[in-house]
Design an enzyme around this catalytic site. Structure first.
Site, PDB file in Angstrom:
ATOM      1  N   LYS A 182      -0.602 -75.767 -72.057  1.00 55.37           N
ATOM      2  CA  LYS A 182      -1.627 -76.731 -72.464  1.00 55.37           C
ATOM      3  C   LYS A 182      -2.817 -76.026 -73.119  1.00 55.37           C
ATOM      4  CE  LYS A 182      -0.418 -79.996 -68.781  1.00 55.37           C
ATOM      5  NZ  LYS A 182      -0.838 -80.617 -67.510  1.00 55.37           N
ATOM      6  N   SER A 214      -1.457 -85.634 -64.378  1.00 60.78           N
ATOM      7  CA  SER A 214      -2.309 -84.565 -64.879  1.00 60.78           C
ATOM      8  C   SER A 214      -3.369 -85.068 -65.856  1.00 60.78           C
ATOM      9  CB  SER A 214      -1.461 -83.479 -65.558  1.00 60.78           C
ATOM     10  OG  SER A 214      -0.801 -83.986 -66.696  1.00 60.78           O
TER      11      SER A 214
END
Length: 658
Positions: A576, A533
């Site tokens: 996030k 990611s």
């Protein structure tokens, strides 16, 4: 947009509007089903399998994430088993071979009666024996006293002989006669009442003796003091669950020997009780086979399959069902109603917390959306969601409230943060204090990446952190060419993602980056980095360092990259984004395919702007500071991407003839 409403801070939930159409005011108005199977949420196919397995007496293996209802499903099987088949199991002394006790099976409720009758008969025999012995000793005493008197009363030896004779009688009776009455009394090994439900036995983590049965050690093995072998028999979970359900969670943690014995018990429907310790005197004892006609329901995570005995799993597959549990369910009105009922079930089960008002239930539903991590889904990790319900109830009790409000649920979320989230919060605090990343200005080769702290744990909640990434491009140190040097305790997938970035940089810059050394540093990653990611962040940092174009430090980003430059979806995107907002970052770049998965809390909506992207070119357009070099770079990316798209044609795959 019609059905999908998005703002600059993610998807807008319609939970509040949906709740207005529901005709309940508190969870006290919700009716709770009586049967456990009807209380299971979101596992409709598994419920159908359980009902079929109970009807046909099939074994079941439930595999899935923790907290999805495996044990509840197993327990519900007993509601569909017939009560009329219950049995009592009795152990008897074997006169021919005392080390092989006999086993007798009788209808439920009869075992206690038989043992009670035998005990009364044994007591009567013992009383008769005691009475007779007392009469003999009294007679001997009277005779000795008469003899003493007739001898003139001068010879005490006569009394001594009489007393000695009485002691001999006592010892002979104690050691030669023994406690034969104890041998005649059977032991009730497994007993039921006629009205009892079929047994459900949870043998999770049981050692061999508790699972398969054992024989107690007897320190007195002779001299009339020994305990009869049938009295020392202890049934195991496989015998207690006969005609019922034996549940074993984390089946792979059982020793292979125990799994092999379990397989034998399943195949034979009976299993002898023997001593499990080789050093015990009970190791000499082995009973006749004891019935154990149980239905095995074993459970575990996906890795449990690797640790199972192959023959045991084959037996379950051949004579039962394997079920993979759902971890999410579609976000429909019907399923929302089921989650409302789940809140009511948890309140009723806990018995110590007040009911929830409608708005508080709405907060629980929103949390179910967030924890699902996918647009249009609700989480089925209900054990952890139930933890939030109980903490919310505790907050209400602490404040003396009669109902749990939405505000209390929001406060409970702060109190009931996972361990990973607490670590992430402290991580952010320390990074701010030491200025390991900045959230304003610009810098060359420096990117604020985003990571999920507990992506590899068993928790359903992700905890986001800001992951600063720094890149530097230098001339090669060796004649053979450049190298990519990445530091930060990277896992295998993260290393491969960094390697793939070099191909993208070469493609988009038009320069052969293999002629340079590329240094990439993941700052402060003491626990390591795994996953891809951070691919977008690494590529942006390297391109910025190579082209000497500054990056806006008020921007953070996350996303995976294909070798063609498409930005691919990642996990934990909501956590996030919230971590970025907590850190003071103003904009966050995410894959467009993740946009529907964003369900951030209301307090973050005004703090951050979400920018969805499709390609690496879109990332650079939003992350790099405007300058002539940037315009030329973006133009080159656009041309290359359009040319690459023209080369892609659909491929027809013909089926292979049989």
């Amino acid at each position: 947009m019609s059905n999908e409403e998005f703002s600059s801070a993610g998807r807008t939930s319609d939970i509040d509007n949906w709740l207005d159409s529901q005709n309940f005011s508190t969870t006290a108005d919700i009716e709770i089903p009586e049967k456990l199977a009807d209380q299971v949420i979101g596992q409709d196919s598994a419920v159908e399998v359980i009902k079929k397995a109970a009807e046909q007496r099939r074994h079941v293996m439930l595999i899935g994430e923790p907290g999805t209802g495996k044990s509840m499903l197993a327990r519900s099987m007993t509601e569909y088993l017939p009560k009329s088949e219950m049995q009592d199991i009795i152990g008897y002394h074997n006169q021919e071979d005392p080390n092989e006790p006999k086993i007798r099976v009788v209808p439920a409720g009869k075992g206690k009666e038989i043992v009670a009758v035998q005990k009364r008969e044994a007591m009567q025999r013992k009383q008769q024996k005691t009475t007779m012995l007392t009469m003999i000793m009294v007679l001997v005493g009277v005779m000795c006293v008469a003899w003493f008197i007739m001898a003139g009363g001068t010879d005490p030896t006569i009394l001594f002989i009489g007393l000695l004779f009485i002691l001999v009688i006592l010892m002979a009776t104690r050691y030669l006669g023994g406690n034969k009455e104890n041998y005649l009394v059977p032991k009730l090994l497994v007993g039921h009442d006629e009205t009892d439900m079929p047994p459900f036995v949870d043998a999770t983590g049981a050692h061999a003796g508790a699972l398969l049965g054992d024989v107690k050690h007897d320190p007195f093995q002779s001299g009339g003091l020994e305990t009869p072998a049938h009295e020392r028999l202890e049934v195991g979970a496989i015998h207690k669950s006969s005609r019922g359900v034996l549940f074993i969670d984390e089946i792979n943690l059982l020793r292979m020997e125990s799994q092999q014995a379990l397989l034998t018990a399943i195949q034979e429907g009976k299993f002898s009780i023997t001593g499990q310790s080789e050093r015990s005197s009970g190791a000499m004892v082995k009973s006749e086979p004891v019935p154990c006609e149980f239905i095995l329901v074993c459970a575990g995570n996906l890795d449990a399959i690797q640790g199972m005995h192959p023959a045991l799993r084959s037996r379950i597959r051949g004579y039962g069902y394997e079920v993979y549990m759902q971890s999410t369910m579609p976000d429909t009105s019907e399923n929302r109603t089921k989650l409302v009922r789940f809140v009511a079930q948890e309140v009723s089960k806990d018995k110590k917390i007040p009911h929830f008002e409608k708005a508080a239930v709405g907060e629980i539903l929103k949390e179910a959306q967030r924890r699902a991590g996918r647009y249009g889904h609700l989480t089925l990790r209900l054990r952890e969601l139930g933890g939030l319900i109980r903490v919310s109830g505790d907050v209400a009790r602490e404040r003396g409230a009669d109902l749990v409000t939405a505000e209390m649920v929001v406060d409970a979320k702060r109190v009931a943060r996972s361990l990973e989230q607490q670590i992430a919060d402290r991580y952010l605090e320390s990074r701010k204090e030491y200025n390991t990343f900045v959230v304003e200005g610009d810098a060359v080769g420096v990117v604020n990446g985003l990571a999920a702290l507990n992506a590899e744990s068993s928790m359903s909640e992700y905890s986001g952190v800001v992951l600063p990434i720094v890149a530097e491009v230098t001339p090669p140190q060796t004649r053979s060419g450049g190298r990519i040097i990445a530091t930060g305790k990277l896992g295998e997938i993260a290393k491969e993602a960094v390697e793939n970035v070099s191909a993208l940089v070469k493609k988009y810059t038009g320069e052969d980056i293999s002629n340079h050394d590329v240094h990439i540093q993941f700052i402060g990653t003491y626990e390591g980095v795994e996953g891809d990611s951070a691919s977008v962040s690494v590529a942006t940092a390297v391109i910025s360092a190579y082209a000497n174009i500054p990056i806006d430090q008020s921007v953070a980003m996350t996303g995976s990259l294909s070798v063609r430059g498409q930005v691919l979806p990642v996990g934990g995107v909501t956590a996030k984004i919230e971590a970025a907002a907590e850190s003071g970052i103003k904009r966050v770049i995410i894959p467009r395919s993740n946009l529907g998965d964003v369900v951030i809390e209301d307090r973050y909506r005004s703090m951050i702007e979400i920018v969805p992207v499709d390609t690496l070119g879109d990332v650079l357009e939003n992350a790099l500071i405007s300058c002539p070099e940037k315009e030329g770079l973006i133009h080159k990316f656009t041309d290359l991407l359009s040319k690459g798209a023209e080369k892609i044609r659909p491929v027809n795959i013909r089926p292979t003839p049989n």
